[in-house]
Scaffold this motif. Structure first.
Motif, PDB file in Angstrom:
ATOM      1  N   LEU A 168       0.837  -1.187   0.000  1.00 32.15           N
ATOM      2  CA  LEU A 168       0.000   0.000   0.000  1.00 32.15           C
ATOM      3  C   LEU A 168       0.877   1.244   0.000  1.00 32.15           C
ATOM      4  N   TRP A 169       0.507   2.208  -0.836  1.00 34.28           N
ATOM      5  CA  TRP A 169       1.128   3.529  -0.800  1.00 34.28           C
ATOM      6  C   TRP A 169       0.121   4.506  -0.231  1.00 34.28           C
ATOM      7  N   GLU A 170       0.527   5.318   0.726  1.00 36.65           N
ATOM      8  CA  GLU A 170      -0.272   6.445   1.191  1.00 36.65           C
ATOM      9  C   GLU A 170       0.339   7.680   0.554  1.00 36.65           C
ATOM     10  N   THR A 171      -0.248   8.149  -0.532  1.00 35.57           N
ATOM     11  CA  THR A 171       0.352   9.242  -1.295  1.00 35.57           C
ATOM     12  C   THR A 171       0.109  10.605  -0.678  1.00 35.57           C
ATOM     13  N   LYS A 172      -0.992  10.764   0.072  1.00 36.06           N
ATOM     14  CA  LYS A 172      -1.398  12.060   0.622  1.00 36.06           C
ATOM     15  C   LYS A 172      -1.601  13.092  -0.485  1.00 36.06           C
ATOM     16  N   LYS A 173      -1.966  12.620  -1.664  1.00 34.31           N
ATOM     17  CA  LYS A 173      -2.230  13.468  -2.833  1.00 34.31           C
ATOM     18  C   LYS A 173      -3.658  13.226  -3.304  1.00 34.31           C
ATOM     19  N   GLN A 174      -4.241  14.218  -3.951  1.00 33.98           N
ATOM     20  CA  GLN A 174      -5.527  14.028  -4.604  1.00 33.98           C
ATOM     21  C   GLN A 174      -5.236  13.590  -6.034  1.00 33.98           C
ATOM     22  N   ILE A 175      -5.294  12.301  -6.263  1.00 33.68           N
ATOM     23  CA  ILE A 175      -4.917  11.733  -7.554  1.00 33.68           C
ATOM     24  C   ILE A 175      -6.153  11.584  -8.435  1.00 33.68           C
ATOM     25  N   ASN A 176      -6.031  12.090  -9.669  1.00 32.74           N
ATOM     26  CA  ASN A 176      -7.135  12.027 -10.629  1.00 32.74           C
ATOM     27  C   ASN A 176      -7.113  10.755 -11.466  1.00 32.74           C
ATOM     28  N   ASP A 177      -5.905  10.276 -11.790  1.00 30.44           N
ATOM     29  CA  ASP A 177      -5.798   9.135 -12.695  1.00 30.44           C
ATOM     30  C   ASP A 177      -4.468   8.424 -12.458  1.00 30.44           C
ATOM     31  N   ILE A 178      -4.463   7.116 -12.676  1.00 27.96           N
ATOM     32  CA  ILE A 178      -3.234   6.335 -12.587  1.00 27.96           C
ATOM     33  C   ILE A 178      -3.130   5.435 -13.806  1.00 27.96           C
ATOM     34  N   VAL A 179      -1.900   5.124 -14.192  1.00 27.46           N
ATOM     35  CA  VAL A 179      -1.661   4.208 -15.302  1.00 27.46           C
ATOM     36  C   VAL A 179      -0.251   3.628 -15.142  1.00 27.46           C
ATOM     37  N   PHE A 180      -0.096   2.370 -15.496  1.00 24.04           N
ATOM     38  CA  PHE A 180       1.229   1.756 -15.529  1.00 24.04           C
ATOM     39  C   PHE A 180       1.947   2.212 -16.792  1.00 24.04           C
ATOM     40  N   SER A 223       3.727  -5.557   7.525  1.00 23.63           N
ATOM     41  CA  SER A 223       2.886  -4.432   7.133  1.00 23.63           C
ATOM     42  C   SER A 223       2.819  -4.351   5.610  1.00 23.63           C
ATOM     43  N   TYR A 224       1.685  -3.881   5.121  1.00 25.23           N
ATOM     44  CA  TYR A 224       1.547  -3.661   3.685  1.00 25.23           C
ATOM     45  C   TYR A 224       2.002  -2.267   3.275  1.00 25.23           C
ATOM     46  N   LEU A 225       2.269  -1.396   4.237  1.00 18.54           N
ATOM     47  CA  LEU A 225       2.622  -0.015   3.961  1.00 18.54           C
ATOM     48  C   LEU A 225       4.044   0.074   3.411  1.00 18.54           C
ATOM     49  N   ALA A 226       4.174   0.665   2.237  1.00 16.21           N
ATOM     50  CA  ALA A 226       5.474   0.833   1.589  1.00 16.21           C
ATOM     51  C   ALA A 226       5.786   2.324   1.461  1.00 16.21           C
ATOM     52  N   SER A 250       6.551   6.625 -10.030  1.00 16.65           N
ATOM     53  CA  SER A 250       7.228   5.847  -8.999  1.00 16.65           C
ATOM     54  C   SER A 250       7.416   4.407  -9.471  1.00 16.65           C
ATOM     55  N   PRO A 251       8.604   3.854  -9.249  1.00 15.19           N
ATOM     56  CA  PRO A 251       8.817   2.454  -9.620  1.00 15.19           C
ATOM     57  C   PRO A 251       7.998   1.518  -8.726  1.00 15.19           C
ATOM     58  N   ILE A 252       7.596   0.412  -9.298  1.00 13.32           N
ATOM     59  CA  ILE A 252       6.849  -0.609  -8.578  1.00 13.32           C
ATOM     60  C   ILE A 252       7.861  -1.537  -7.899  1.00 13.32           C
ATOM     61  N   PRO A 253       7.825  -1.649  -6.566  1.00 15.68           N
ATOM     62  CA  PRO A 253       8.736  -2.584  -5.902  1.00 15.68           C
ATOM     63  C   PRO A 253       8.442  -4.029  -6.319  1.00 15.68           C
ATOM     64  N   VAL A 254       9.453  -4.740  -6.716  1.00 17.55           N
ATOM     65  CA  VAL A 254       9.278  -6.131  -7.118  1.00 17.55           C
ATOM     66  C   VAL A 254       9.348  -7.052  -5.900  1.00 17.55           C
ATOM     67  N   ASN A 255      10.314  -6.797  -5.052  1.00 20.36           N
ATOM     68  CA  ASN A 255      10.482  -7.598  -3.840  1.00 20.36           C
ATOM     69  C   ASN A 255      10.145  -6.732  -2.638  1.00 20.36           C
ATOM     70  N   PHE A 256       9.001  -6.974  -2.045  1.00 22.80           N
ATOM     71  CA  PHE A 256       8.575  -6.207  -0.886  1.00 22.80           C
ATOM     72  C   PHE A 256       8.143  -7.187   0.194  1.00 22.80           C
ATOM     73  N   ASP A 257       8.721  -7.030   1.383  1.00 27.66           N
ATOM     74  CA  ASP A 257       8.388  -7.912   2.497  1.00 27.66           C
ATOM     75  C   ASP A 257       7.145  -7.363   3.198  1.00 27.66           C
ATOM     76  N   ASN A 258       6.007  -7.997   2.979  1.00 22.93           N
ATOM     77  CA  ASN A 258       4.762  -7.542   3.603  1.00 22.93           C
ATOM     78  C   ASN A 258       4.338  -8.439   4.765  1.00 22.93           C
ATOM     79  N   SER A 259       5.301  -9.126   5.367  1.00 23.96           N
ATOM     80  CA  SER A 259       4.965 -10.032   6.472  1.00 23.96           C
ATOM     81  C   SER A 259       4.515  -9.270   7.725  1.00 23.96           C
TER      82      SER A 259
END
Length: 87
Positions: A28-40, A70-73, A59-68
């Motif tokens: 999970l990302w907490e951007t604290k932004k008012q985002i209108n649109d997203i796209v890869f 917390s999901y917060l990245a 922002s790059p997508i983390p490939v290896n993220f340890d979510n054991s």
């Protein structure tokens, strides 16, 4: 990878295997932004976000993220100010 945008600017990522019906929470990302649109991007390794403040965030997508624990990245995007040409 699937990205789900909330109305308060949080983006939750899900991974899926060969069977698209089997989703697993990733981070999970907490951007604290008012985002209108997203796209890869076309390679699928970055997420582009258009925000109400006039910036485009990348922002790059983390490939290896340890979510054991917390999901917060960390959300550390590159920002680009979009200026419209005057007519």
């Amino acid at each position: 990878m699937i990205a789900i945008l909330s109305s308060v600017g949080e983006i939750f990522f899900l991974k899926y295997s060969d069977n698209i019906e089997e989703y697993t929470p990733f981070y999970l990302w907490e951007t604290k932004k008012q985002i209108n649109d997203i796209v890869f991007n076309k390679n699928g390794n970055k997420l582009l976000m258009a925000a109400k403040d006039g910036y485009l965030y990348e922002s790059p997508i983390p490939v290896n993220f340890d979510n054991s624990e917390s999901y917060l990245a960390n959300f550390n995007p590159t920002s680009y100010l979009v200026r419209m040409m005057e007519s």
